[in-house]
Design an enzyme around this catalytic site. Structure first.
Site, mmCIF file in Angstrom:
data_model
loop_
_atom_site.group_PDB
_atom_site.id
_atom_site.type_symbol
_atom_site.label_atom_id
_atom_site.label_comp_id
_atom_site.label_asym_id
_atom_site.label_seq_id
_atom_site.Cartn_x
_atom_site.Cartn_y
_atom_site.Cartn_z
ATOM 1 N N TYR A 79 -1.470 0.361 10.459
ATOM 2 C CA TYR A 79 -1.830 -0.190 9.233
ATOM 3 C C TYR A 79 -0.440 -0.186 8.247
ATOM 4 O O TYR A 79 -0.171 -1.150 7.637
ATOM 5 C CB TYR A 79 -2.826 0.347 8.557
ATOM 6 C CG TYR A 79 -3.089 0.031 7.027
ATOM 7 C CD1 TYR A 79 -3.514 -1.399 6.863
ATOM 8 C CD2 TYR A 79 -3.053 0.598 6.166
ATOM 9 C CE1 TYR A 79 -3.779 -1.763 5.645
ATOM 10 C CE2 TYR A 79 -3.204 0.257 4.722
ATOM 11 C CZ TYR A 79 -3.501 -1.003 4.300
ATOM 12 O OH TYR A 79 -3.701 -1.463 3.081
ATOM 13 N N LYS B 30 2.165 -3.187 6.940
ATOM 14 C CA LYS B 30 2.249 -3.755 5.596
ATOM 15 C C LYS B 30 3.758 -3.792 5.274
ATOM 16 O O LYS B 30 4.111 -4.094 4.528
ATOM 17 C CB LYS B 30 1.263 -2.766 4.939
ATOM 18 C CG LYS B 30 -0.103 -3.186 4.691
ATOM 19 C CD LYS B 30 -0.533 -4.157 3.988
ATOM 20 C CE LYS B 30 -1.903 -4.480 3.686
ATOM 21 N NZ LYS B 30 -2.270 -5.697 2.769
ATOM 22 N N GLU C 204 0.262 3.503 1.689
ATOM 23 C CA GLU C 204 0.507 4.053 3.304
ATOM 24 C C GLU C 204 1.676 3.806 3.897
ATOM 25 O O GLU C 204 2.157 4.159 4.663
ATOM 26 C CB GLU C 204 -0.800 3.483 4.198
ATOM 27 C CG GLU C 204 -2.069 3.925 3.861
ATOM 28 C CD GLU C 204 -2.184 5.214 4.469
ATOM 29 O OE1 GLU C 204 -1.546 5.744 5.373
ATOM 30 O OE2 GLU C 204 -3.290 6.181 3.976
ATOM 31 N N THR D 187 0.838 -1.305 0.156
ATOM 32 C CA THR D 187 -0.027 0.055 -0.056
ATOM 33 C C THR D 187 0.764 1.196 -0.118
ATOM 34 O O THR D 187 1.856 1.270 0.422
ATOM 35 C CB THR D 187 -0.865 0.009 1.266
ATOM 36 O OG1 THR D 187 -1.531 1.383 1.416
ATOM 37 C CG2 THR D 187 -0.291 -0.298 2.515
#
Length: 329
Positions: free
Chosen positions: A153, A157, A131, A129
């Site tokens: 999160y 990841k 992010e 991601t």
């Protein structure tokens, strides 16, 4: 000719459902993992798979349960694994960081371990991601941009991203990560800001809601259509050499722009209905994410087909239809 077999974790989600349809169209035998709770909540959790009903083989289990993962890899012997399952809502990761870490990291580690031991010729895709870039150090972001995650999160990841790299370089697996920027659709969960906007605005249009409460309207994202992005996932596993790719539109828009376009589609003045609520601000926010996906365009020959406004029209029209159907019941 023998059919290729694909195993998709998170198949009942937005990306999983679009990917299942793509692979079925390409003649794959498609298997999918569903959490047991997902099987119980049949109408809600399986609604995205209606177009694939009866064509895919569903298996109940939890990706963070190693015996389940081991058993399924041994039984299916997939040619390709697409690991999409995750606790993927950033806001929830701040509320429950421990579960986010456990689910997101353990699931990736278990799948890679099982593939290495049981079926090392299998090709593995991991849903990374944007992010992971977090509080960005340079813009736009490509495969060489330093990571700087600022949410549980994003951190979970990133840990999985490095696990994938380690299994590729250390054990020789064909294992890749797709660093996908925000991708939306009418199948997006209601907890995500884009779907929250289009869903609530449609209900406001029909007099079913009076206001839309949002957080930071100045946050900028690179938004695309999930149906376009799953094609990039498949393309990554068809290459001769495993490589990670950034996937995005290369355009950035604010949440405010998304709101404006949504209400414009419905013939409404957004300023009359949108309220800023501090409760929806993240503890640490990512301000600007912008993809440099030149490698994907050059090597995968991939580019998005659906533009920003077309995506919003698609989502608004779908949510307006759903709201009208609801009121008709």
């Amino acid at each position: 000719m023998k059919k290729k077999k694909a195993f998709i974790t998170g198949i009942a989600g937005q990306d999983g459902s679009y990917l299942a349809e793509l692979l079925l169209d390409k003649g794959y035998e498609v298997h999918g993992l569903l959490r047991r709770v997902a099987v119980e909540d049949h109408r809600e959790r399986l609604s995205r798979l209606q177009g694939s009903a009866g064509k895919i083989r569903l298996h109940a289990g939890d990706v963070s349960d190693y015996p389940t993962v081991w058993r399924l890899i041994a039984m299916i012997k997939p040619d390709e694994v697409y690991h999409l399952a995750a606790q993927s809502f950033v806001g929830e990761s701040f509320r429950d960081p421990i579960s986010t870490m456990r689910i997101n990291i353990d699931g990736t580690a278990y799948l890679l371990s099982a593939i290495k031991e049981l079926h090392p010729s299998c090709r593995f895709y991991f849903a990374a991601t944007s992010e992971m870039f977090g509080r960005v150090l340079t813009s736009p972001q490509n495969e060489e941009t330093p990571f700087n995650p600022v949410s549980p999160y994003g951190i979970s990841k990133l840990a999985s991203f490095y696990l994938v790299r380690m299994y590729r370089e250390g054990y020789g697996l064909f294992a890749v990560s797709g660093i996908l920027f925000n991708h939306e659709s009418p199948r997006r969960g209601h907890e995500f800001v884009t779907r929250k906007i289009t869903h609530t605005a449609a209900r406001i249009k029909l007099g079913l809601e009076k206001e839309l409460r949002l957080g930071n309207l100045d946050a900028k994202r690179d938004w695309g259509f999930a149906g376009d992005y799953v094609e990039a996932m498949w393309l990554m596993l068809q290459q001769k050499t495993p490589r990670d790719f950034v996937i995005g539109s290369g355009e950035t828009h604010t949440v405010r722009e998304f709101v404006e376009e949504t209400f414009k589609r419905l013939g409404l003045d957004w300023k009359k209905y949108v309220k800023i609520d501090k409760a929806f601000f993240r503890p640490v926010d990512v301000h600007t994410l912008l993809a440099d996906s030149r490698r994907a365009r050059r090597e995968l020959h991939w580019k998005p087909k659906t533009g920003f406004r077309a995506l919003i029209r698609m989502m608004v029209d779908s949510d307006l239809k759903l709201a009208r159907e609801h009121t008709a019941k």
